[in-house]
Scaffold this motif. Structure first.
Motif, PDB file in Angstrom:
ATOM      1  N   PHE A 141      -9.411   6.423   2.654  1.00 13.35           N
ATOM      2  CA  PHE A 141      -8.856   5.424   1.732  1.00 13.35           C
ATOM      3  C   PHE A 141      -9.815   5.109   0.585  1.00 13.35           C
ATOM      4  O   PHE A 141      -9.454   4.410  -0.349  1.00 13.35           O
ATOM      5  N   HIS A 156       0.356   6.462   6.965  1.00  5.94           N
ATOM      6  CA  HIS A 156      -1.073   6.256   6.700  1.00  5.94           C
ATOM      7  C   HIS A 156      -1.357   4.828   6.246  1.00  5.94           C
ATOM      8  O   HIS A 156      -2.402   4.258   6.603  1.00  5.94           O
ATOM      9  N   ALA A 157      -0.444   4.251   5.484  1.00 12.55           N
ATOM     10  CA  ALA A 157      -0.616   2.854   5.044  1.00 12.55           C
ATOM     11  C   ALA A 157      -0.618   1.919   6.245  1.00 12.55           C
ATOM     12  O   ALA A 157      -1.467   1.019   6.354  1.00 12.55           O
ATOM     13  N   VAL A 211       0.840  -1.199   0.000  1.00  8.50           N
ATOM     14  CA  VAL A 211       0.000   0.000   0.000  1.00  8.50           C
ATOM     15  C   VAL A 211       0.877   1.252   0.000  1.00  8.50           C
ATOM     16  O   VAL A 211       0.570   2.240  -0.684  1.00  8.50           O
ATOM     17  N   SER A 245      -4.948  -0.489  -3.811  1.00 12.98           N
ATOM     18  CA  SER A 245      -4.976  -0.376  -2.349  1.00 12.98           C
ATOM     19  C   SER A 245      -6.379  -0.616  -1.808  1.00 12.98           C
ATOM     20  O   SER A 245      -6.558  -1.293  -0.789  1.00 12.98           O
ATOM     21  N   ARG A 246      -7.381  -0.089  -2.487  1.00  7.47           N
ATOM     22  CA  ARG A 246      -8.761  -0.308  -2.052  1.00  7.47           C
ATOM     23  C   ARG A 246      -9.126  -1.795  -2.097  1.00  7.47           C
ATOM     24  O   ARG A 246      -9.749  -2.329  -1.179  1.00  7.47           O
ATOM     25  N   ILE A 279       0.465   4.207  -2.804  1.00  3.57           N
ATOM     26  CA  ILE A 279      -0.089   5.535  -2.499  1.00  3.57           C
ATOM     27  C   ILE A 279       0.987   6.596  -2.312  1.00  3.57           C
ATOM     28  O   ILE A 279       0.670   7.746  -1.987  1.00  3.57           O
ATOM     29  N   LEU A 300       0.616  10.124  -3.544  1.00  3.71           N
ATOM     30  CA  LEU A 300      -0.451  10.965  -2.991  1.00  3.71           C
ATOM     31  C   LEU A 300       0.010  11.801  -1.808  1.00  3.71           C
ATOM     32  O   LEU A 300      -0.723  12.695  -1.363  1.00  3.71           O
ATOM     33  N   TYR A 301       1.219  11.540  -1.293  1.00  2.00           N
ATOM     34  CA  TYR A 301       1.692  12.204  -0.079  1.00  2.00           C
ATOM     35  C   TYR A 301       3.051  12.854  -0.323  1.00  2.00           C
ATOM     36  O   TYR A 301       3.807  12.424  -1.208  1.00  2.00           O
ATOM     37  N   TRP A 349      -8.107   6.315  -2.436  1.00  2.09           N
ATOM     38  CA  TRP A 349      -6.826   5.718  -2.807  1.00  2.09           C
ATOM     39  C   TRP A 349      -6.946   4.948  -4.124  1.00  2.09           C
ATOM     40  O   TRP A 349      -8.069   4.649  -4.582  1.00  2.09           O
ATOM     41  N   ALA A 353       3.386   8.507   3.635  1.00  6.92           N
ATOM     42  CA  ALA A 353       2.627   7.436   2.983  1.00  6.92           C
ATOM     43  C   ALA A 353       2.685   6.154   3.808  1.00  6.92           C
ATOM     44  O   ALA A 353       1.676   5.461   3.987  1.00  6.92           O
TER      45      ALA A 353
END
Length: 482
Positions: free
Chosen positions: A322, A303-304, A286, A329-330, A290, A293-294, A325, A300
């Protein structure tokens, strides 16, 4: 069927539930929340009105078998939820009784699914009770009773109740007496909860927030007292919660082994190694997915780790949406929803132990097809898995799939998206809380009809009690005398 002994146990639990509401009542009175205090007084009066007569005298016939155990557990969870919803309803926090029952069942089953669109405006006494239902339901209301009160001696009640209520494919004794086993389990549970509260306070979290957050983490429930869940707290506080979510997803037998210095047996536990391996591997995947995104890989990773720990342990806290995301990851998080935590933990899902047993069962069947005359036994932690355990896991998975399909079909009458419907069922049946779509981490279940809420409420109870105690209540043969 010994109905009198069942009523006796239910009465004892209802009396305890009235006692458990006392701190929430005290908070409401201290804060001047008169409506909430009235709600608690009405609920406590109703609990004592029913509970005291049912448990006033211990029945002479104390026979208690597996059937009584399943029925008692199933009925207790339904009854404590119906009574536990009364403070929300009469206290003005939730005007609809169906919604109040949904919220209460979500609390006791440590699901964390909510119909509330605004959490912070609720009375503090009601917020405390809402979070405390997580803590009590995490280890089990009947396990608590077993920990403080010895049951009818020689009846086998303690063993049957603990097996019916505890999550996982099998439950054994830590010590010769089940009463002592329950005490050890709750002792570990209380100690870990207090340790988390201390660490949260050390990070500057207010006392009320620290207590309610620890309740939600320990029970792997996820009810927060803030509208944005855990997003508004510091990285330190979020990290503490991340670690404790993972810790409470571990089989409590492991902690007992550590206490008695059986370190090798604890660290080489097969389920623990698979659980940690899947969690760490998922965090890595993850994080990579992601990272764009950060601002940094560190953020990242943070949050993961939080979301993987939250979803895999079926806690349901969130630091990020999420739902936004990438699809990989989803999808991975949905798979972790189904998997869940370890057997014997406060987490939900099908449990890592069942995944291991299912894999070994399939592997053995393939081996038998290729080598019809050979004998290959499935083992876990060096012990042979008997046919009863293998059959139980296979039966559980078959019924699980049927319940998912039927439930998703029933809630589809509300005409929401397939993603919303299916993940809502997964989230409730696996006691997670947030799903995808309308029920994502920043959404809620308020848009569903009362009918769908009742279906999802049943899913939460079925998931927490691992299907069979609730199904036992629906079978006519269960209620026959003799």
């Amino acid at each position: 069927m010994n109905y009198r002994i069942i009523a006796y146990f239910i009465g004892r639990i209802l009396r305890l539930e009235a006692v458990f509401m006392a701190p929430a009542l005290a908070i409401s009175l201290y804060q001047g929340e008169h409506a909430a205090a009235t709600g608690f007084l009405i609920a406590m009066g109703a609990l004592l009105l029913v509970g005291v007569p049912w448990s006033w005298k211990r029945p002479e016939n104390r026979s208690f078998g597996a059937r009584e155990g399943f029925v008692t557990v199933g009925l207790v969870w339904v009854v404590v939820s119906l009574f536990g919803a009364l403070p929300f309803y009469f206290g003005g926090g939730i005007p609809s009784y169906v919604d109040a029952v949904f919220e209460t069942v979500s609390g006791f089953t440590t699901t964390g699914a909510s119909i509330l669109t605004e959490v912070e405006s609720m009375a503090m006494g009601l917020l405390y009770w809402r979070s405390f239902t997580h803590w009590l339901g995490g280890m089990g209301v009947l396990v608590f009773l077993l920990a403080i009160v010895p049951m009818t001696r020689g009846s086998g009640a303690s063993l049957h109740l603990l097996r019916a209520e505890s999550p996982g494919p099998q439950v054994g004794k830590l010590v010769p007496k089940m009463h002592q086993t329950a005490k050890i389990l709750y002792g570990i549970y209380v100690a870990l909860t207090l340790l988390q509260i201390v660490l949260l306070l050390a990070g500057g979290m207010p006392l009320f927030d620290a207590v309610t957050t620890a309740f939600g983490t320990a029970g792997t429930g996820g009810f927060a007292v803030k509208n944005d869940s855990m997003a508004g707290y510091s990285f330190y506080l979020q990290t503490v919660v991340t670690v404790f979510m993972a810790v409470f997803g571990i089989n409590f037998n492991i902690f007992y082994l550590l206490l008695i210095r059986e370190f090798a047996k604890a660290f080489f536990n097969e389920e623990l190694r698979v659980y940690l391996g899947i969690m760490l591997g998922s965090i890595a995947l993850v994080t990579v997915n992601i990272s764009h995104l950060y601002p940094s890989v560190r953020e990242a990773l943070h949050h993961a780790a939080f979301q993987v720990s939250s979803i895999m342990t079926t806690t349901g806290f969130a630091t990020a949406d999420f739902n936004l995301w990438p699809e990989f990851s989803r999808s991975l998080l949905v798979l972790l929803m189904v998997l869940g935590a370890c057997a014997g933990s406060t987490g939900g899902g099908i449990k890592t132990a069942r995944l291991i047993i299912l894999f070994k069962s399939v592997r053995n069947e393939v081996w038998k097809m290729l080598h019809p005359r050979s004998v290959k036994l499935a083992r876990m932690d060096g012990s042979i898995l008997d046919e009863g355990t293998l059959y139980g896991v296979n039966a559980y998975m078959a019924v699980y799939c049927i319940i998912v399909a039927v439930s998703a079909l029933l809630v589809s009458f509300d005409n929401f998206s397939f993603e919303t419907n299916v993940t809502a069922v997964f989230a409730c049946l696996n006691n997670i809380g947030p799903g995808l779509g309308l029920v994502g981490p920043m959404g809620n279940y308020s848009a569903f009809s009362d009918f769908s809420k009742l279906v999802l409420t049943a899913n939460m109870l079925i998931g927490r009690l691992e299907i069979f105690p609730i199904l036992a209540l629906l079978m006519p043969t269960t209620w026959r005398r003799g």
